[in-house]
Scaffold this motif. Sequence first.
Motif, PDB file in Angstrom:
ATOM      1  N   ALA A   1       0.836  -1.204   0.000  1.00 15.29           N
ATOM      2  CA  ALA A   1       0.000   0.000   0.000  1.00 15.29           C
ATOM      3  C   ALA A   1       0.872   1.257   0.000  1.00 15.29           C
ATOM      4  CB  ALA A   1      -0.945  -0.006   1.200  1.00 15.29           C
ATOM      5  N   GLU A   2       1.914   1.252   0.806  1.00 20.08           N
ATOM      6  CA  GLU A   2       2.827   2.409   0.853  1.00 20.08           C
ATOM      7  C   GLU A   2       3.510   2.615  -0.500  1.00 20.08           C
ATOM      8  OE1 GLU A   2       4.521   4.222   3.765  1.00 20.08           O
ATOM      9  OE2 GLU A   2       2.961   3.661   5.188  1.00 20.08           O
ATOM     10  N   ALA A   3       3.948   1.536  -1.116  1.00 22.99           N
ATOM     11  CA  ALA A   3       4.588   1.649  -2.435  1.00 22.99           C
ATOM     12  C   ALA A   3       3.599   2.198  -3.455  1.00 22.99           C
ATOM     13  CB  ALA A   3       5.109   0.283  -2.885  1.00 22.99           C
ATOM     14  N   PHE A   4       2.342   1.763  -3.363  1.00 18.42           N
ATOM     15  CA  PHE A   4       1.314   2.158  -4.314  1.00 18.42           C
ATOM     16  C   PHE A   4       0.963   3.640  -4.209  1.00 18.42           C
ATOM     17  CE2 PHE A   4      -3.085   2.264  -5.948  1.00 18.42           C
ATOM     18  CZ  PHE A   4      -2.880   1.667  -7.185  1.00 18.42           C
ATOM     19  N   ILE A   5       1.006   4.196  -3.005  1.00 20.81           N
ATOM     20  CA  ILE A   5       0.593   5.595  -2.830  1.00 20.81           C
ATOM     21  C   ILE A   5       1.766   6.571  -2.786  1.00 20.81           C
ATOM     22  CG2 ILE A   5      -1.563   4.988  -1.691  1.00 20.81           C
ATOM     23  CD1 ILE A   5      -0.203   5.835   0.970  1.00 20.81           C
ATOM     24  N   ASN A   6       2.990   6.080  -2.937  1.00 17.45           N
ATOM     25  CA  ASN A   6       4.176   6.935  -2.952  1.00 17.45           C
ATOM     26  C   ASN A   6       4.854   6.810  -4.311  1.00 17.45           C
ATOM     27  OD1 ASN A   6       4.671   8.201  -0.187  1.00 17.45           O
ATOM     28  ND2 ASN A   6       4.138   6.089   0.309  1.00 17.45           N
ATOM     29  N   ILE A   7       4.486   7.705  -5.201  1.00 15.74           N
ATOM     30  CA  ILE A   7       5.007   7.666  -6.564  1.00 15.74           C
ATOM     31  C   ILE A   7       5.495   9.060  -6.940  1.00 15.74           C
ATOM     32  CG2 ILE A   7       4.407   7.282  -8.990  1.00 15.74           C
ATOM     33  CD1 ILE A   7       2.469   5.160  -8.090  1.00 15.74           C
ATOM     34  N   ARG A   8       6.653   9.103  -7.579  1.00 17.36           N
ATOM     35  CA  ARG A   8       7.248  10.377  -7.977  1.00 17.36           C
ATOM     36  C   ARG A   8       7.554  10.361  -9.468  1.00 17.36           C
ATOM     37  NH1 ARG A   8       8.869  13.519  -4.061  1.00 17.36           N
ATOM     38  NH2 ARG A   8      10.237  14.633  -5.502  1.00 17.36           N
ATOM     39  N   TYR A   9       7.231  11.443 -10.141  1.00 19.50           N
ATOM     40  CA  TYR A   9       7.493  11.544 -11.581  1.00 19.50           C
ATOM     41  C   TYR A   9       8.992  11.529 -11.877  1.00 19.50           C
ATOM     42  CZ  TYR A   9       9.018  16.418 -11.323  1.00 19.50           C
ATOM     43  OH  TYR A   9       9.705  17.560 -11.046  1.00 19.50           O
ATOM     44  N   ASP A  10       9.791  12.084 -10.956  1.00 17.20           N
ATOM     45  CA  ASP A  10      11.225  12.197 -11.197  1.00 17.20           C
ATOM     46  C   ASP A  10      11.989  10.904 -10.872  1.00 17.20           C
ATOM     47  OD1 ASP A  10      10.746  12.492  -8.507  1.00 17.20           O
ATOM     48  OD2 ASP A  10      11.972  14.278  -8.255  1.00 17.20           O
ATOM     49  N   ASP A  11      11.286   9.914 -10.383  1.00 13.08           N
ATOM     50  CA  ASP A  11      11.870   8.593 -10.127  1.00 13.08           C
ATOM     51  C   ASP A  11      10.787   7.541 -10.359  1.00 13.08           C
ATOM     52  OD1 ASP A  11      13.836   6.793  -9.474  1.00 13.08           O
ATOM     53  OD2 ASP A  11      13.660   7.069  -7.311  1.00 13.08           O
ATOM     54  N   ALA A  12      10.054   7.719 -11.448  1.00  8.59           N
ATOM     55  CA  ALA A  12       8.858   6.917 -11.723  1.00  8.59           C
ATOM     56  C   ALA A  12       9.148   5.432 -11.830  1.00  8.59           C
ATOM     57  CB  ALA A  12       8.170   7.423 -12.989  1.00  8.59           C
ATOM     58  N   GLN A  13      10.208   5.068 -12.535  1.00  7.90           N
ATOM     59  CA  GLN A  13      10.482   3.640 -12.723  1.00  7.90           C
ATOM     60  C   GLN A  13      10.764   2.954 -11.389  1.00  7.90           C
ATOM     61  OE1 GLN A  13      10.156   1.980 -15.811  1.00  7.90           O
ATOM     62  NE2 GLN A  13      10.073   0.296 -14.336  1.00  7.90           N
TER      63      GLN A  13
END
Length: 164
Positions: free
Chosen positions: A53-65
């Motif tokens: 859940a934490e991985a799913f809701i913590n996303i950054r465009y500058d480190d998307a992959q």
Amino acid sequence: MRLNLGLYALALVLACAAVVGGVLVYRTHDTSVTDSAEQERYAAVMAAARAEAEAFINIRYDDAQASIDKVAAGATGSFRKQYATSTKGVIQVLQQNKSVMDGSVLWAGVVAVDQDSATVIAATSGTVANVQTGNKPVARNFRLKLDLVLQDGKWLTSNLEFVG
């Protein structure tokens, strides 16, 4: 003769008491081993669900992959396949919108668990900032239902849904 009979009866009663006591100790030990294994299973399920859940809701465009890889690492089955096939499009949208999602799991609870599957509900709280929000963080709260399966000794998410 009477003394021998009394001693024999006493010895028989003590032997029966020892057997009954042994059975009770064995049952108590067996129950505590079972309880311990169940507690360990619940803890492993909760840890895996919280991490996903934490991985799913913590996303950054500058480190998307890296963000996407973190979700994929805890996924399996159709959820993993669906996530993998949409990766390219997700990265493109994240980068175009300069999206940054930050959040944490407020609470999570096991709804059901057995030897090799589990369902967990998690409540998250966080923010999203992107072009549409003027790059200012806006509150985002999610309720997630995660279905997990045990594969090779590791609990992995087989389905993730947004719920009420």
